[in-house]
Every structure is written in structure tokens, then in C-alpha cells.
Design an enzyme around this catalytic site. Structure first.
Site, PDB file in Angstrom:
ATOM      1  N   GLY A 554       0.554  -1.195  -0.097  1.00 36.70           N
ATOM      2  CA  GLY A 554      -0.246   0.094   0.063  1.00 36.70           C
ATOM      3  C   GLY A 554       1.013   1.166   0.002  1.00 36.70           C
ATOM      4  N   VAL A 571       4.501   1.705  -1.580  1.00 35.12           N
ATOM      5  CA  VAL A 571       5.904   0.979  -1.400  1.00 35.12           C
ATOM      6  C   VAL A 571       5.662  -0.388  -1.791  1.00 35.12           C
ATOM      7  CG1 VAL A 571       6.126   2.481   0.723  1.00 35.12           C
ATOM      8  CG2 VAL A 571       4.623   0.428   0.891  1.00 35.12           C
ATOM      9  N   ASP A 572       4.762  -0.859  -2.563  1.00 36.15           N
ATOM     10  CA  ASP A 572       4.639  -2.355  -3.051  1.00 36.15           C
ATOM     11  C   ASP A 572       4.987  -2.153  -4.499  1.00 36.15           C
ATOM     12  OD1 ASP A 572       2.173  -1.047  -3.923  1.00 36.15           O
ATOM     13  OD2 ASP A 572       0.968  -2.048  -2.706  1.00 36.15           O
ATOM     14  N   ASP A 573       4.276  -3.146  -5.033  1.00 39.79           N
ATOM     15  CA  ASP A 573       4.630  -3.586  -6.518  1.00 39.79           C
ATOM     16  C   ASP A 573       3.617  -2.848  -7.563  1.00 39.79           C
ATOM     17  OD1 ASP A 573       7.016  -4.746  -6.091  1.00 39.79           O
ATOM     18  OD2 ASP A 573       6.226  -6.772  -5.837  1.00 39.79           O
TER      19      ASP A 573
END
Ligand code: PRX
Length: 708
Positions: A554, A571-573
Site C-alpha cells: 500500500g 511501497v509495493d509493486d
């Protein structure tokens, strides 16, 4: 000043100025990155800006916000019941809210206004017409071609068209609960088609007109829609988007069910469109509505009956069908619109978002109409015929609220202030931003050059899943803002900053953004996959998470000493390209479909206009050579599997990919190389001790991506 100068140097360098014929990375990528970092650091100093004029509006003071917010979290039932009572309920609700965000205590759910029955279309149209506002304009329609005058839609006209279309849908066999896929240009009829579905209790699922036939087919299939509403096509700038052709192809690709009916809006002149409909399946919108009964009885639906499904990308797997229900969504979309945009009688509001995304759902179709507002719908692009188009529209329609995305602001900012000249923009009262973090330089330009330092910048943080704005600097007379800061939670929203273990942090801190309690338009389900819903959004007892575990998921977030929230980006893909949310896994799947590709990894990198660009690392099969043709083929592959907006910006031929000993690709390293290329430092690369084959990283740094 030094920062600002460096930044604008980074931002204004056009891609063509790089020595790219595609061979090396443009210098501006690194400059941009450095500038963004410096800029963010500068802003940590918490610069505070107060617009010179903002009238007392729906919220009269910060004290009033504080009082309302406190009430909304202390007693959500009383707070939201008061607001909900201003809508039409055919049967009033029995209970305001019942929810569980803790899967250890049973199923996760969120239920609002249960026992109540209502209808979104009735509240958005009939209610206003019955109150004597039938002659008020609901939609002004601005053509792609500047100067082409298109008729506006009054509330009465919109209601008449919606009723006929709703009857045409019923005639095609659509019943309450059935899904209807909408694949249309951004014209008022798209909003009307959504309302026609809502009127008969059908569940609309809008697919953005930029998606490919394959992507559309998989969404039709997942939603099991037997009826599709589309259009012959639309001009966007100089480009013809042939929607019918794509929809027709998609219908042929759908497996396991048949698209039985396609209603096709005619938007292009017949000589341009060249569309010939498939007999037995297709019908022109105009013929279907002309033949339909002008009166369509409203289907009263339960507050928790589904209203729509909207597909969105996550960091894993195929796109998720985010499901929103009726009552809570209605109340939340309307209330956020009222306060976030400070709508007042006589205002003309303009949101540039497409209804193919959540912003168009909540802040074009539903929120403004539920408030009885007049708004502008623009089918073209802000850069056509030139970069002054948006500003001329602001003057032409005397726009009071303009709501757009940072990517559009950055693109227009590149053109300098020339295009603003000759426009007054004096009607503007506030300026909104959505979809991605707004960098302070774009914020400043928007604030100073576009709004003349008079208008608040309403930087709205939210997601498809949240249904409506969650964290926002609400426009309040005399209230100050911090450039790039989303500031305060909306009523009823309880943000939390958590660490990777899911523990809540207190005070000024940084971590992952989560939400602690249900709000009315909480995502209700992932269509057809409740397990995925619960696992994706509620893996930590008591919290809604803004992204997916098991990786850190998220949005990153910082809460400052004043308790204000700064959204620092994903902060994720998941990457955010021009405000379009794209799962890197989706792009990887598209690339590896190519028979010559052994493996691919996709990451985002800082892009001066798009926010993030798409950077793909590709490992080819043994014996296959890198070539321009292959590179083009991979780009085409992404365009055809997903859509043009998912085309890679950079292709980096990788002899192999950096992996851990357990075989996991180390994306963190790939992101650093994509952002910095040869300038990447050991510090930036961080801990590389788990790499199975460390020289791979040196090889990647020594080679380079090819900018397309
Ligand atoms: O990363 C955040 C970013 O967009 C994501 C949600 O994307 P989507 O569901 O497509 O909805 C876009 C329109 C609401 C978020 O997880 N995002 C959205 N608004 C902002 C933002 N990031 C920073 N600041 C914002 N104002």
C-alpha cells in the site's frame, strides 16, 4: 530557490532532448530524482501557505471541522444518520453501521444503512427534477474539437434519456443484480448509462476506454456481463479511438459466456466511424432509446445491494473487481463532494477524470449529481489543440472547482505560463488534485500560476477501494495548507500509521497507511472472491490495509508533529503511471507471453511528467538476440494485453535477474538501478548479501536501459 531551479531543469527537459535515439538513459531522470528528494526534504520544513481569498463555505471554520470530525468518530451512527436523512429512502434504514475489520473475530464485513431501500439514480436525478430543478444543467459537454458546440443536458433531459436507456436494458433482459459492462468515451452518456443501470438495480462495471480487447474481454468474463454498452469511437486529440472495434473483438474473445447485446452510442460522424453493427447482437443507442418506453419505474434496492464493480490493479494476480454497494457509497460520495469541493448553488464544477476510473464514478457521476451540481464533461485531452485548452474551458464555462491529476499539471507546467496568458481563470474557487502524490513544484505552479494564490489546493488521497476521499486539506476560509500534504482525515475516517508487523505507531511517525474503522463506502468485496477480499485488505486484525501483504503493502505515510498526513507513495509493486494504477505483475505477464522471453521483471522509476514510468528488465531465451524489432514487439505486447497506457518507457536487456538464493527476484535492487542507472551507489543498493549471484547486479549496472 536552488532546489526550485534544479527541479525545473529536471522537469522541463523534454525527452527528445536526451541523446536517446533510445540508447542511454536521459540525464534528466537522475536530475529529476535528485530534485524530488531535495524537494521533499525542503518541504519537511513544513512550509505553510494560506490562500489569499476563500469565501466562507460549507465548512465555516477549522473549529467546525474539528467539532464535526470529533462527532463523526465518537458516534458514527448519529453523525451519518443525520446526513443520510437528507436523501430519499423508499424505506428508511434500521441500523446505520455494523462492521468487523478483525478476521479473528469472524468474517470481515461492512454494512451501512441496513434495512433501508433506495436508488442512486432516483437520488441523483428524479429528486432534483421533482424539486423543480429540471431545467438546470447537469452536464455541459465539451467536444474534442474546440469550437464545436454540443448540446448540454439538463437534469430533466438526463432523466428522460436514462429512463429510455434503462428500459432498453430491461428489454435486453437485464434484471436486478445483473452486470452490465460499459466501454465508452468520456461523454455525458457514459454517466447516463451508469445511472440507467443503477435505476434498474443492475451492477455497472465500467472499463476505461484505453484498455485493449484482451483486457476488456477478461473483465467482461470475470463480471459475466451479457450486455455491453459501447460507442463507435471518439476523437482524443488527433487520435481516433475505435471503441466499437475493440468491444467487438473483445466479445469474440470472451469465454464461457456470450455477449448477447451491445448498445452502441454513435459519437462519430458516420463517414469517420465506418462501423457496421453485427445484426442480432448490436443496436445503436439512438434506435434502442427511441424504441423504448419513456417511463421507467425505479427498482428500489437494499442499501447493501451492489451498485458497481470496478477493476483495479494490485501487486499480485489479475485485477480485482472492487465491489461497492448502494447506501453507504451514495451517502459518502455525496458528502465528500459537498465538503471537499465546497459546492455552492450556481457553481460549475469540472473534474477531468474519466468514468473508467473511480474518480469519475464518485466525482463525475455520483457525487456532483447527488448534490444537484452543474458540471463540465470533456471528451478530449488537455493538450489539444494546445496547452491552453484547459484554461480556456475554465473561462468559457466559468468553472469554480477544477479537479485534475498531478500528471496533467506537470505536463502543462512544462509548457510554461504562456498558455495561461489570455485567460483570466477568475471564476476558480478551488483546485483539486488526485491520483498520485503531487510534488511541491507542481503544487506551487498550480497554486500560484493557475490559481493566482487565491485558491486552496485540495490534494485528495483515496483509492478505488475507499470509494471516496479519505484524507484531504478541506477548503476552509483562512485555513492553511502544506504543499504536498494531504492534511486531515475526512469525517468518520480514522487513519493509522502502522509498521510492517502491523503495530500502530503513535505521534509523529512514518510507516504504512491503514484505516481503523469502517467508513460508509468501504470496499464490500472482491467480486466473486471473498477470500481474496479478506486476505488482501484485512490481514491485520482491526485494520483496512491500503495494499497487499505479504510484502509491505500500500501507501507509505508520514504523520507530522501537527498530526497532518503526508502520503509518500506506494511501497509495493503497484506503480502509478500518469495517475493510472498498474500492477507490475500484469505488465510482466504480458511481456513473458512473448515466445522469445525467458523472464521479465517490471519496476517503476521516477518520471518527470508521468510520476512513474514503466521500466522492464527482460531476459531472453538462449540463442535469441536483442533487437529493435523484439523491443517493439514487447511494447506491442503490453499495448495489446493491457492498453496503450501500460506501454513500457524503458526496456533493459538483462542477461539474468538478481535473485535471492530461494529464487525470489530482488526488485528493490532493480528499482534502484532503474532510478539511478550507472550512478547507483552501494549505499542505495543496500544489503546484497542474500543475492545468489552477485555479479548479476554489476552486469546490470554496466549495461543500460533503452528509453523508448
Ligand atoms: O498510491 C495512492 C495513489 O493512488 C492509489 C489509488 O489508486 P486508484 O485506486 O486508481 O485511485 C486513484 C484515485 C483515487 C493510492 O493507493 N493516490 C491517490 N491519490 C493520491 C495518491 N497518492 C498521493 N496523494 C494523493 N492525493
Amino acid at each position: 530557490l536552488v532546489v526550485a531551479t534544479a527541479l525545473s531543469a529536471g522537469l522541463v527537459l523534454p525527452r527528445a532532448a536526451s541523446p536517446s535515439a533510445g540508447l542511454v538513459r536521459p540525464a534528466h531522470a537522475a536530475t529529476h530524482r535528485a530534485a524530488v528528494v531535495a524537494e521533499a526534504a525542503a518541504v519537511v520544513a513544513s512550509e505553510v501557505v494560506t490562500p489569499s481569498e476563500f469565501p466562507a463555505g460549507n465548512l465555516r471554520s477549522l473549529a467546525e471541522y474539528d467539532e464535526m470530525y470529533a462527532r463523526s468518530v465518537a458516534d458514527p451512527s448519529a453523525f451519518w444518520a443525520d446526513i443520510a436523512d437528507s436523501f430519499h429512502w423508499e424505506r428508511r434504514f434500521d441500523e446505520v453501521v455494523d462492521a468487523n475489520f478483525d478476521s479473528t473475530k469472524g468474517k470481515v464485513f461492512s454494512s451501512w444503512f441496513s434495512g433501508g431501500t433506495t436508488n442512486l439514480c432516483y437520488n441523483a436525478l428524479d429528486r432534483h427534477v421533482a424539486a423543480g430543478k429540471g431545467d438546470q444543467v447537469a452536464f455541459y459537454h465539451e467536444s474534442n474539437e474546440e469550437g464545436e458546440e454540443l448540446p448540454a443536458w439538463t437534469y430533466a433531459q438526463a432523466l428522460a434519456e436514462v429512463q429510455r436507456l434503462a428500459n432498453a436494458l430491461r428489454g435486453a433482459g437485464v434484471k436486478k443484480g445483473d452486470r452490465v459492462t460499459l466501454f465508452m468515451p468520456m461523454v455525458p452518456q457514459l454517466a447516463l448509462a451508469m445511472l440507467a443501470c443503477a435505476r434498474i438495480g443492475a451492477v455497472h462495471t465500467v472499463v476505461f476506454g484505453g484498455f485493449s480487447a484482451e483486457a476488456l474481454a477478461s473483465r467482461i468474463e470475470d463480471a459475466a456481463s451479457r450486455v455491453v454498452i459501447t460507442a463507435d469511437g471518439v476523437m482524443r486529440g488527433k487520435k481516433l479511438v475505435g471503441l466499437y472495434e475493440i468491444a467487438d473483438k473483445a466479445a469474440g474473445l470472451v469465454r464461457g459466456l456470450e455477449v448477447e447485446t451491445q448498445i452502441v452510442l454513435q459519437r462519430l460522424p458516420p463517414d469517420v466511424s465506418g462501423v457496421s453493427l453485427k445484426p442480432g447482437r448490436d443496436v445503436w443507442w439512438g434506435d434502442a432509446t427511441a424504441a423504448a418506453d419513456p417511463e421507467c419505474k425505479v427498482e428500489w434496492v437494499g442499501a447493501e445491494d451492489p451498485l458497481f464493480i470496478l477493476y483495479t490493479s494490485g501487486s499480485t494476480g489479475k485485477p480485482k473487481g472492487v465491489l461497492h454497494s448502494t447506501g453507504g457509497y451514495m451517502v459518502y460520495a455525496a458528502t465528500t463532494t459537498k465538503y471537499v469541493f465546497d459546492l455552492q448553488p450556481g457553481d460549475v464544477y469540472f473534474c477531468t477524470a474519466d468514468c473508467g476510473w473511480i474518480t469519475g464514478h464518485s466525482y463525475v457521476t455520483y457525487g456532483p449529481l447527488l448534490n444537484g451540481a452543474s458540471q463540465l464533461v470533456f471528451e478530449g485531452v488537455p493538450s489539444y489543440p494546445d496547452a491552453g485548452r484547459l484554461w480556456r474551458m475554465v473561462d468559457k464555462y466559468t468553472i469554480a472547482q477544477l479537479y485534475t491529476a498531478p500528471t496533467a499539471i506537470r505536463a502543462l507546467m512544462r509548457e510554461g505560463t504562456g498558455p495561461l496568458q489570455g485567460t483570466s481563470r477568475s471564476s476558480l474557487k478551488l483546485l483539486g488534485s488526485v491520483g498520485e502524490p503531487i510534488n511541491p513544484e507542481a503544487w506551487r505552479w498550480y497554486y500560484e500560476e493557475v490559481g493566482g494564490s487565491r485558491c486552496p489546493i485540495v490534494d485528495t488521497w483515496w483509492q478505488t477501494e475507499t470509494g471516496g476521499v479519505m484524507i484531504v486539506p478541506l477548503p476552509i476560509q483562512g485555513a492553511s495548507m502544506k504543499p504536498g500534504c494531504a492534511m486531515r482525515p475526512f469525517f468518520g475516517v480514522q487513519p493509522a500509521v502502522i509498521n510492517e508487523q502491523g503495530e500502530e505507531k503513535e505521534g509523529a511517525c512514518e510507516g504504512l497507511l491503514a484505516i481503523k474503522a469502517a467508513w460508509p463506502s468501504t470496499i464490500r468485496d472482491v467480486f466473486g472472491d471473498y477470500e481474496r477480499y479478506q486476505q488482501t485488505y484485512f490481514p491485520i486484525p482491526g485494520f483496512y490495509l491500503t495494499g497487499e501483504p505479504p510484502r509491505r503493502g500500500g501507501d507509505g505515510c508520514r504523520r507530522d508533529e501537527d498530526g497532518h498526513y503526508w502520503i509518500t507513495g506506494r511501497v509495493d509493486d503497484v506503480i502509478n503511471v500518469s495517475g493510472h494504477r498498474i500492477g507490475t505483475a500484469e505488465v510482466e505477464s504480458a511481456v513473458v507471453l512473448h515466445p522469445n522471453v525467458a523472464e521479465a521483471a517490471v519496476v517503476g522509476y521516477p518520471h518527470p511528467v508521468k510520476g512513474e514510468g514503466i521500466y522492464i528488465y527482460v531476459t531472453l531465451n538462449e540463442g535469441v538476440h536483442e533487437s529493435d524489432e523484439l523491443r517493439k514487439a514487447l511494447v506491442m505486447q503490453c499495448r495489446s494485453e493491457i492498453g496503450a497506457f501500460a506501454a513500457p518507457d524503458v526496456v533493459h536487456w538483462a542477461p539474468s535477474l538478481p535473485k535471492t538464493r530461494s529464487g525470489k527476484i530482488m526488485r528493490r535492487i532493480l528499482r534502484k538501478i532503474a532510478a539511478s542507472g550507472k550512478e547507483v551507489t552501494a549505499d542505495e543498493l543496500g544489503d546484497t548479501s542474500t543475492l545468489a549471484d552477485p555479479p548479476v547486479v554489476d552486469q546490470l549496472i554496466a549495461s543500460h536501459g533503452i528509453w523508448l
